[in-house]
Design a protein around this motif. Structure first.
Motif, mmCIF file in Angstrom:
data_model
loop_
_atom_site.group_PDB
_atom_site.id
_atom_site.type_symbol
_atom_site.label_atom_id
_atom_site.label_comp_id
_atom_site.label_asym_id
_atom_site.label_seq_id
_atom_site.Cartn_x
_atom_site.Cartn_y
_atom_site.Cartn_z
ATOM 1 N N THR A 112 -6.851 -6.686 14.967
ATOM 2 C CA THR A 112 -5.917 -5.846 14.226
ATOM 3 C C THR A 112 -4.583 -5.753 14.949
ATOM 4 O O THR A 112 -3.525 -5.896 14.347
ATOM 5 C CB THR A 112 -6.487 -4.429 14.048
ATOM 6 O OG1 THR A 112 -7.834 -4.527 13.613
ATOM 7 C CG2 THR A 112 -5.667 -3.633 13.064
ATOM 8 N N GLU A 114 -2.409 -8.779 14.804
ATOM 9 C CA GLU A 114 -1.776 -9.054 13.519
ATOM 10 C C GLU A 114 -0.829 -7.953 13.087
ATOM 11 O O GLU A 114 -0.354 -7.970 11.958
ATOM 12 C CB GLU A 114 -2.859 -9.235 12.448
ATOM 13 C CG GLU A 114 -3.603 -10.539 12.612
ATOM 14 C CD GLU A 114 -4.905 -10.547 11.816
ATOM 15 O OE1 GLU A 114 -5.674 -11.501 11.999
ATOM 16 O OE2 GLU A 114 -5.126 -9.598 11.039
ATOM 17 N N ASP A 144 2.200 -5.875 12.087
ATOM 18 C CA ASP A 144 3.500 -6.280 11.573
ATOM 19 C C ASP A 144 4.586 -5.690 12.476
ATOM 20 O O ASP A 144 4.902 -4.507 12.404
ATOM 21 C CB ASP A 144 3.648 -5.764 10.140
ATOM 22 C CG ASP A 144 4.979 -6.120 9.518
ATOM 23 O OD1 ASP A 144 5.797 -6.795 10.202
ATOM 24 O OD2 ASP A 144 5.216 -5.745 8.378
ATOM 25 N N SER A 186 -1.979 1.717 9.942
ATOM 26 C CA SER A 186 -1.004 1.287 8.933
ATOM 27 C C SER A 186 0.331 0.918 9.550
ATOM 28 O O SER A 186 0.764 1.525 10.542
ATOM 29 C CB SER A 186 -0.744 2.412 7.918
ATOM 30 O OG SER A 186 -1.948 2.992 7.488
ATOM 31 N N SER A 218 3.866 -2.423 3.213
ATOM 32 C CA SER A 218 2.941 -1.700 4.083
ATOM 33 C C SER A 218 1.589 -2.381 4.104
ATOM 34 O O SER A 218 1.161 -2.980 3.117
ATOM 35 C CB SER A 218 2.782 -0.244 3.634
ATOM 36 O OG SER A 218 3.105 -0.092 2.290
ATOM 37 N N THR A 219 0.971 -2.318 5.288
ATOM 38 C CA THR A 219 -0.384 -2.858 5.410
ATOM 39 C C THR A 219 -1.282 -1.757 5.935
ATOM 40 O O THR A 219 -0.860 -0.940 6.754
ATOM 41 C CB THR A 219 -0.446 -4.041 6.383
ATOM 42 O OG1 THR A 219 0.047 -3.614 7.648
ATOM 43 C CG2 THR A 219 0.359 -5.213 5.906
ATOM 44 N N HIS A 220 -2.516 -1.761 5.468
ATOM 45 C CA HIS A 220 -3.486 -0.778 5.931
ATOM 46 C C HIS A 220 -4.746 -1.496 6.359
ATOM 47 O O HIS A 220 -5.224 -2.380 5.652
ATOM 48 C CB HIS A 220 -3.841 0.205 4.807
ATOM 49 C CG HIS A 220 -2.650 0.887 4.225
ATOM 50 N ND1 HIS A 220 -1.992 1.909 4.864
ATOM 51 C CD2 HIS A 220 -1.977 0.673 3.061
ATOM 52 C CE1 HIS A 220 -0.970 2.310 4.124
ATOM 53 N NE2 HIS A 220 -0.936 1.579 3.026
ATOM 54 N N CYS A 221 -5.243 -1.097 7.533
ATOM 55 C CA CYS A 221 -6.492 -1.675 8.000
ATOM 56 C C CYS A 221 -7.480 -0.532 8.136
ATOM 57 O O CYS A 221 -7.267 0.378 8.930
ATOM 58 C CB CYS A 221 -6.250 -2.380 9.331
ATOM 59 S SG CYS A 221 -7.723 -3.137 9.960
#
Lengths: 284, 287
Positions: free
Chosen positions: B171, B174, B176, B196, B203-206
Motif C-alpha cells: 500500500t 503505491e 499517490d 486514502s 482519490s484512492t482508498h485502500c
C-alpha cells in the motif's frame, strides 16, 4: 603507414576487451602506440588530467593471431595515435561471441581505427559489424612527449591490499573528504587516512609484504638504510584514487604501490604479460 | 569478550578503557547500521545512551519524529559509566563509517564494531574490523538539542491496529505522491481501517477488512479520521521495509504512533517508532 591485426581466440579477445575497458575508465583520451611487438596505452597530458599519468603495455603476440605494422619510417617502425578509449571499448562490446575481430588503420573522412567484428550466423553468410573510431595521428616530432616514465626514486614500495577492500573503503571516504593520505612503510603496513572538521577515518592494512627490489641504484639513498617502520606518505585527490581502483577489471597477479614522500604515488599492476602503471601526484 | 574484544582493544594503555564513559561492541555492525537507516531522513540526529541501551532520534518540521531503539542486550559488550550520555551527531557520516567495508563484503562476512565515547566534547570513536583490516573513525559530536515530546501515552490511545508489515508495504509503495496528505481512518465500524490519498488523478482508498489475515490485533473504540502530510510519513517506509510487524496507534488528539518490530540478522528484535502530528488544516472527526 599501415596497420592490421586479427584476434581469433575468444579468451584473448575477452582479455583484450577487459584491458580496453579498464583504460576507458581511467581516462577520456589517450595515446595508442603500436610497435612490431607491443601495444601501449599512454596518458601523459599532465595539465588536463590533473597531473595523473598512465602507462599500460602488452605483448601483441599474447593476443593477436596476425599483427602487421608499417610505421612512419623504416627506422621508426611505430605508430602513435590519439583516441577515445571509450569508443574502442564500446565497439568491442559486440565481440564477446565473435569468430574473429580485425583491427585496421584506415582513412575514412579522417584517419580511423576500423574494428570489424565477425559474428557467427545461422546462414552460410558471415555477419560483420564494423566500427570506425576516429583517431589523430601523432607526428614523429611529438613522440618525445610520450616516453615511458621512469620508475621514481621511491621511499617505500609495498604490495597493495585486496583491491576490492581498498575500493570499498575509498568509496566511503570519498563521501567524507576530497583528499586522502596514503602512507606505507617497509614493514608491510599501509594506512589510508582522511581528516576533516567533521570526521577522521584511518584504515590500517597490515602484513602486506614489500616487493624485493634488486638494488640497482634506482632507489633513493635512504631506501636501503630506512627504518622499516618509518612511513612515506602522499596526500592525493580522492577522486583520482577511486577512479584508478574502480576501473580495475582484471585481478592483477601483482599489485604494487611505490611512494615518493609528499611527491607521488606510483601504482604498478601486473597480470600475465600486461603491465599497467598509474601515477598520482601529491597535492601541495 | 569474543571477537570484538580480541580484535578491537583500543590502542594505548589497558587503562584507556577506564577513561571511556561509554563502550558498546557488536560482532555484526549491520545490526546497528540497518536499523539506523530506518530513521535516516535527516543528517543531524540525537544519540542517547543509558543502561537500557541506545536510542537515536531524527526529527523534521517539528511534526514528525523517528526513533531507533537498540537495547543493551543486543550488544556483545555494553558499558556506561554515567546515568546517560547524549549528543548530536551526523547520521550520514555515522552510516558511511559503519558501512566502510560493506561494498566488499562477501556473504557471511561481518564487520565487528566497537563504539567508545570519552564524554562531553569528545568525538564518538568507532573501531571497525573485517578480515583483519581495521578502520578507526572519530566523528565530531555536538551539543544536543531538545527533542520533541509528543506526549503520547498509552492511556490516551483511542485506536490501535497491529498488522503484518508485508501488506502495508504494498500500500505504501503505491501511495499517490501527488497527494499532500495520507488520510487514515480507523473505526469499530466499516470501513474499519482505510488509507486514502487525494492526488492529481483523484482519490484512492485502500480498505482493510477487520478480519483480514494481515491484521493481528484490532482495537478500535471510536471512529477517527486524520490526515497527515505524506512528505512527513514517507521516510517511515524505510522502517516498514525492514519490519515484520507494525502497530498503528492514534490518541485523542489525532497524533499518530507507528511502531515497527524489526528482526536483525541474528534474529533479535529491535524497534523503530515514528510519531506524527495530524495536518493542522484538517480536523479529525473526533479531535
Amino acid at each position: 603507414m599501415k596497420f592490421r591485426a586479427k584476434v581469433v581466440d575468444v579468451a584473448c579477445l575477452n582479455h583484450f576487451t577487459r584491458i580496453v575497458n579498464t583504460i576507458s575508465k581511467l581516462t577520456k583520451s589517450c595515446i595508442l602506440r603500436l610497435t612490431s611487438d607491443k601495444l601501449f596505452f599512454i596518458l601523459s597530458d599532465k595539465v588536463a588530467s590533473g597531473g595523473v599519468a598512465m602507462w599500460c603495455q602488452l605483448f601483441q603476440g599474447n593476443f593477436f593471431d596476425e599483427f602487421q605494422i608499417e610505421g612512419v619510417s623504416a627506422e621508426y617502425n611505430e605508430i602513435y595515435l590519439e583516441l577515445t578509449p571509450e569508443n574502442f571499448s564500446r565497439s568491442l562490446k559486440t565481440s564477446q561471441n565473435a569468430k574473429a575481430v580485425k583491427i585496421k588503420l584506415t582513412m575514412k573522412h579522417c584517419p580511423c581505427i576500423t574494428i570489424a567484428v565477425e559474428l557467427p550466423s545461422l546462414s552460410s553468410h558471415t555477419r560483420i559489424v564494423t566500427h570506425d573510431i576516429p583517431v589523430t595521428i601523432i607526428p614523429r616530432k611529438l613522440w618525445n612527449d610520450f616516453e615511458e616514465p621512469s620508475v621514481p626514486d621511491f621511499d617505500v614500495s609495498i604490495y597493495l591490499p585486496v583491491l576490492k577492500t581498498m575500493k570499498s573503503v575509498v568509496e566511503r571516504m570519498k563521501n567524507l573528504s576530497n583528499h586522502i593520505v596514503i602512507e606505507a612503510n617497509q614493514n608491510g603496513e599501509m594506512n589510508l587516512k582522511i581528516d576533516t572538521e567533521l570526521v577522521s577515518v584511518t584504515t590500517h592494512f597490515k602484513e602486506l609484504g614489500n616487493p624485493p627490489w634488486v638494488e640497482d641504484g634506482t632507489q633513493s639513498d635512504s631506501f636501503q638504510r630506512r627504518d622499516p617502520t618509518n612511513m612515506a606518505k602522499a596526500r592525493v585527490d580522492i577522486k583520482r584514487l577511486l577512479q584508478f581502483l574502480a576501473g580495475q577489471q582484471v585481478n592483477p597477479s601483482k599489485a604494487i604501490c611505490n611512494i615518493v614522500n609528499k611527491k607521488v604515488i606510483h601504482f604498478v599492476l601486473l597480470h600475465e604479460d600486461v603491465s599497467l602503471q598509474y601515477f598520482i601526484p601529491a597535492l601541495v | 569478550l569474543g571477537r570484538t574484544g580480541a580484535m578491537l582493544r583500543s590502542p594505548g594503555d589497558p587503562g584507556d578503557d577506564e577513561r571511556f564513559v561509554f563502550v558498546a561492541s557488536l560482532d555484526n555492525a549491520r545490526n546497528l547500521s540497518n536499523l539506523l537507516k530506518a530513521i535516516h531522513f535527516r543528517d543531524q540526529v540525537t544519540f542517547f545512551a543509558s543502561a537500557n541501551g541506545i536510542r537515536m532520534t531524527a526529527e523534521a518540521a517539528k511534526s514528525v519524529q523517528g526513533n531507533a531503539f537498540i537495547q543493551a542486550s543486543i550488544f556483545q559488550e555494553f558499558r556506561i559509566e554515567e546515568d546517560s550520555v547524549i549528543f548530536l551527531i551526523n547520521l550520514t557520516v555515522l552510516l558511511d563509517c559503519l558501512t566502510i567495508f560493506s561494498a566488499s563484503s562477501l556473504p557471511g562476512v561481518t564487520t565487528a564494531l566497537r563504539m567508545c565515547y570519552r564524554g562531553y566534547g569528545y568525538p564518538l570513536t568507532l573501531f571497525l574490523e573485517e578480515s583483519g583490516v581495521i578502520t578507526v573513525c572519530k566523528i565530531q559530536t555536538q551539543e544536543p538539542e531538545e527533542t520533541l515530546d509528543f506526549d503520547f501515552c498509552s492511556t490516551n490511545v483511542v485506536n490501535k491496529i497491529i498488522l503484518q508489515s508485508e501488506s502495508l508495504r504494498e500500500t505504501f509503495a503505491e501511495l499517490d505522491m501527488s497527494s499532500d496528505v495520507l488520510q487514515i481512518t480507523m473505526s469499530p465500524e466499516k470501513p474499519y481501517f482505510r488509507l486514502s490519498t487525494f492526488g492529481d488523478a483523484g482519490s484512492t482508498h485502500c480498505d482493510y477488512p477487520k478480519d483480514s489475515d494481515m491484521i493481528e490485533a484490532f482495537h478500535c473504540n471510536q471512529t477517527q479520521c486524520n490526515k497527515y502530510k505524506i512528505s512527513l510519513l514517507k521516510p517511515s517506509t524505510k522502517a516498514l521495509a525492514l519490519s515484520s510487524k507494525v502497530s498503528l496507534r492514534t490518541d485523542n488528539r489525532g497524533f499518530l504512533s507507528l511502531q515497527y518490530m524489526i528482526r536483525n540478522e541474528d534474529g533479535q528484535i529491535c524497534f523503530v517508532e515514528y510519531y506524527c502530528c495530524p495536518d493542522e488544516e484538517m480536523e479529525g472527526l473526533d479531535s
